[in-house]
Design a protein around this motif. Structure first.
Motif, PDB file in Angstrom:
ATOM      1  N   ILE A  44       0.703  -1.279  -0.064  1.00  0.00           N
ATOM      2  CA  ILE A  44       0.053  -0.091  -0.013  1.00  0.00           C
ATOM      3  C   ILE A  44       0.811   1.268   0.032  1.00  0.00           C
ATOM      4  O   ILE A  44       0.392   2.317  -0.548  1.00  0.00           O
ATOM      5  N   ASP A  45       1.806   1.204   0.737  1.00  0.00           N
ATOM      6  CA  ASP A  45       2.941   2.271   0.931  1.00  0.00           C
ATOM      7  C   ASP A  45       3.578   2.756  -0.219  1.00  0.00           C
ATOM      8  O   ASP A  45       4.302   3.784  -0.508  1.00  0.00           O
ATOM      9  N   LEU A  46       3.924   1.857  -1.210  1.00  0.00           N
ATOM     10  CA  LEU A  46       4.698   1.897  -2.641  1.00  0.00           C
ATOM     11  C   LEU A  46       4.001   2.670  -3.418  1.00  0.00           C
ATOM     12  O   LEU A  46       3.254   1.989  -4.224  1.00  0.00           O
ATOM     13  N   SER A  47       4.319   4.136  -3.194  1.00  0.00           N
ATOM     14  CA  SER A  47       3.564   5.093  -4.269  1.00  0.00           C
ATOM     15  C   SER A  47       4.811   5.800  -4.969  1.00  0.00           C
ATOM     16  O   SER A  47       3.871   6.656  -5.829  1.00  0.00           O
ATOM     17  N   SER A  48       5.607   5.327  -4.939  1.00  0.00           N
ATOM     18  CA  SER A  48       6.742   6.078  -6.058  1.00  0.00           C
ATOM     19  C   SER A  48       8.107   5.111  -6.045  1.00  0.00           C
ATOM     20  O   SER A  48       8.333   4.387  -5.335  1.00  0.00           O
ATOM     21  N   TYR A  49       8.752   5.605  -7.070  1.00  0.00           N
ATOM     22  CA  TYR A  49      10.124   4.845  -7.417  1.00  0.00           C
ATOM     23  C   TYR A  49      10.986   5.060  -5.962  1.00  0.00           C
ATOM     24  O   TYR A  49      11.447   3.942  -5.681  1.00  0.00           O
ATOM     25  N   ALA A  50      10.998   6.197  -5.572  1.00  0.00           N
ATOM     26  CA  ALA A  50      11.799   6.509  -4.545  1.00  0.00           C
ATOM     27  C   ALA A  50      11.389   5.823  -3.306  1.00  0.00           C
ATOM     28  O   ALA A  50      12.285   5.050  -2.473  1.00  0.00           O
ATOM     29  N   LYS A  51      10.016   5.672  -2.968  1.00  0.00           N
ATOM     30  CA  LYS A  51       9.505   4.661  -1.903  1.00  0.00           C
ATOM     31  C   LYS A  51       9.705   3.329  -2.289  1.00  0.00           C
ATOM     32  O   LYS A  51      10.137   2.722  -1.109  1.00  0.00           O
ATOM     33  N   ALA A  52      10.018   3.076  -3.494  1.00  0.00           N
ATOM     34  CA  ALA A  52      10.184   1.496  -3.556  1.00  0.00           C
ATOM     35  C   ALA A  52      11.587   1.122  -3.278  1.00  0.00           C
ATOM     36  O   ALA A  52      11.978   0.021  -2.419  1.00  0.00           O
ATOM     37  N   LYS A  53      12.538   1.982  -3.511  1.00  0.00           N
ATOM     38  CA  LYS A  53      13.740   1.718  -3.116  1.00  0.00           C
ATOM     39  C   LYS A  53      14.003   1.825  -1.299  1.00  0.00           C
ATOM     40  O   LYS A  53      14.774   1.189  -0.888  1.00  0.00           O
ATOM     41  N   GLU A  54      13.206   2.695  -0.735  1.00  0.00           N
ATOM     42  CA  GLU A  54      13.269   2.644   0.679  1.00  0.00           C
ATOM     43  C   GLU A  54      12.648   1.400   1.183  1.00  0.00           C
ATOM     44  O   GLU A  54      13.155   0.936   2.122  1.00  0.00           O
ATOM     45  N   ILE A  55      11.601   0.925   0.630  1.00  0.00           N
ATOM     46  CA  ILE A  55      10.967  -0.233   1.178  1.00  0.00           C
ATOM     47  C   ILE A  55      11.882  -1.051   1.040  1.00  0.00           C
ATOM     48  O   ILE A  55      11.957  -2.137   1.797  1.00  0.00           O
ATOM     49  N   LEU A  56      12.478  -1.390  -0.182  1.00  0.00           N
ATOM     50  CA  LEU A  56      13.322  -2.503  -0.526  1.00  0.00           C
ATOM     51  C   LEU A  56      14.517  -2.626   0.543  1.00  0.00           C
ATOM     52  O   LEU A  56      15.000  -3.612   0.842  1.00  0.00           O
ATOM     53  N   GLY A  57      15.032  -1.190   0.999  1.00  0.00           N
ATOM     54  CA  GLY A  57      16.007  -1.271   1.960  1.00  0.00           C
ATOM     55  C   GLY A  57      15.697  -2.173   3.253  1.00  0.00           C
ATOM     56  O   GLY A  57      16.405  -2.709   3.750  1.00  0.00           O
ATOM     57  N   LYS A  58      14.132  -2.214   3.478  1.00  0.00           N
ATOM     58  CA  LYS A  58      13.938  -2.898   4.720  1.00  0.00           C
ATOM     59  C   LYS A  58      14.206  -4.252   4.709  1.00  0.00           C
ATOM     60  O   LYS A  58      14.201  -5.248   5.572  1.00  0.00           O
ATOM     61  N   TYR A  59      14.148  -4.693   3.414  1.00  0.00           N
ATOM     62  CA  TYR A  59      14.212  -6.291   3.126  1.00  0.00           C
ATOM     63  C   TYR A  59      15.742  -6.676   2.731  1.00  0.00           C
ATOM     64  O   TYR A  59      16.002  -7.568   2.331  1.00  0.00           O
TER      65      TYR A  59
END
Length: 78
Positions: A59-74
Protein backbone atom coordinates in the motif's frame (compact mmCIF):
# COMPACT_ATOMS: atom_id res chain seq x y z
CA UNK A 1 23.22 -3.12 -9.93
CA UNK A 2 20.02 -3.25 -7.84
CA UNK A 3 19.12 0.23 -9.08
CA UNK A 4 19.28 -0.95 -12.70
CA UNK A 5 17.35 -4.10 -11.86
CA UNK A 6 14.58 -2.08 -10.19
CA UNK A 7 14.43 0.39 -13.10
CA UNK A 8 14.03 -2.51 -15.52
CA UNK A 9 11.29 -4.06 -13.39
CA UNK A 10 9.43 -0.73 -13.24
CA UNK A 11 9.82 -0.12 -16.99
CA UNK A 12 8.57 -3.59 -17.90
CA UNK A 13 5.70 -3.67 -15.38
CA UNK A 14 4.53 -0.18 -16.35
CA UNK A 15 5.24 -0.67 -20.06
CA UNK A 16 7.26 2.52 -20.28
CA UNK A 17 10.80 3.58 -21.19
CA UNK A 18 13.52 3.14 -18.56
CA UNK A 19 14.49 6.82 -18.87
CA UNK A 20 11.00 7.65 -17.51
CA UNK A 21 11.83 5.86 -14.26
CA UNK A 22 13.06 8.55 -11.85
CA UNK A 23 12.75 9.02 -8.08
CA UNK A 24 9.79 11.37 -8.56
CA UNK A 25 7.79 8.86 -10.62
CA UNK A 26 4.66 8.31 -8.54
CA UNK A 27 1.56 6.15 -8.59
CA UNK A 28 -1.00 7.61 -11.03
CA UNK A 29 1.53 10.20 -12.25
CA UNK A 30 1.59 8.38 -15.58
CA UNK A 31 -1.37 6.74 -17.27
CA UNK A 32 0.29 3.31 -17.22
CA UNK A 33 0.64 3.20 -13.42
CA UNK A 34 -2.90 2.32 -12.41
CA UNK A 35 -4.13 -0.18 -9.82
CA UNK A 36 -3.73 -3.17 -12.15
CA UNK A 37 -0.19 -2.20 -13.13
CA UNK A 38 0.56 -1.60 -9.45
CA UNK A 39 -0.16 -5.25 -8.60
CA UNK A 40 1.91 -6.40 -11.59
CA UNK A 41 4.73 -4.17 -10.35
CA UNK A 42 4.53 -5.56 -6.79
CA UNK A 43 4.64 -9.14 -8.09
CA UNK A 44 7.62 -8.33 -10.33
CA UNK A 45 9.53 -6.64 -7.48
CA UNK A 46 8.82 -9.57 -5.14
CA UNK A 47 10.02 -12.04 -7.75
CA UNK A 48 12.97 -9.99 -8.95
CA UNK A 49 14.37 -9.45 -5.46
CA UNK A 50 13.16 -12.76 -3.98
CA UNK A 51 11.12 -11.11 -1.23
CA UNK A 52 7.49 -11.00 -0.15
CA UNK A 53 6.38 -7.48 0.70
CA UNK A 54 3.86 -7.22 3.50
CA UNK A 55 0.50 -5.54 2.88
CA UNK A 56 1.53 -2.22 4.46
CA UNK A 57 4.51 -1.99 2.11
CA UNK A 58 2.37 -2.84 -0.92
CA UNK A 59 0.00 0.00 0.00
CA UNK A 60 2.89 2.32 0.88
CA UNK A 61 4.72 1.83 -2.42
CA UNK A 62 3.65 5.09 -4.01
CA UNK A 63 6.75 6.12 -5.98
CA UNK A 64 10.01 4.83 -7.39
CA UNK A 65 11.91 6.48 -4.51
CA UNK A 66 9.56 4.83 -1.98
CA UNK A 67 10.15 1.46 -3.65
CA UNK A 68 13.89 1.81 -2.99
CA UNK A 69 13.19 2.78 0.63
CA UNK A 70 10.88 -0.21 1.13
CA UNK A 71 13.32 -2.62 -0.48
CA UNK A 72 15.94 -1.39 1.98
CA UNK A 73 13.80 -2.85 4.78
CA UNK A 74 14.22 -6.24 3.08
CA UNK A 75 18.00 -5.95 2.88
CA UNK A 76 18.26 -4.68 -0.69
CA UNK A 77 20.99 -2.05 -0.96
CA UNK A 78 21.00 0.90 -3.39
Amino acid sequence: MNEQKLKTIFAEALDTAENMIQDDLAYNSIEQWDSIAHMTLIAAIDEGFDIMMDTDDVIDLSSYAKAKEILGKYGVAF
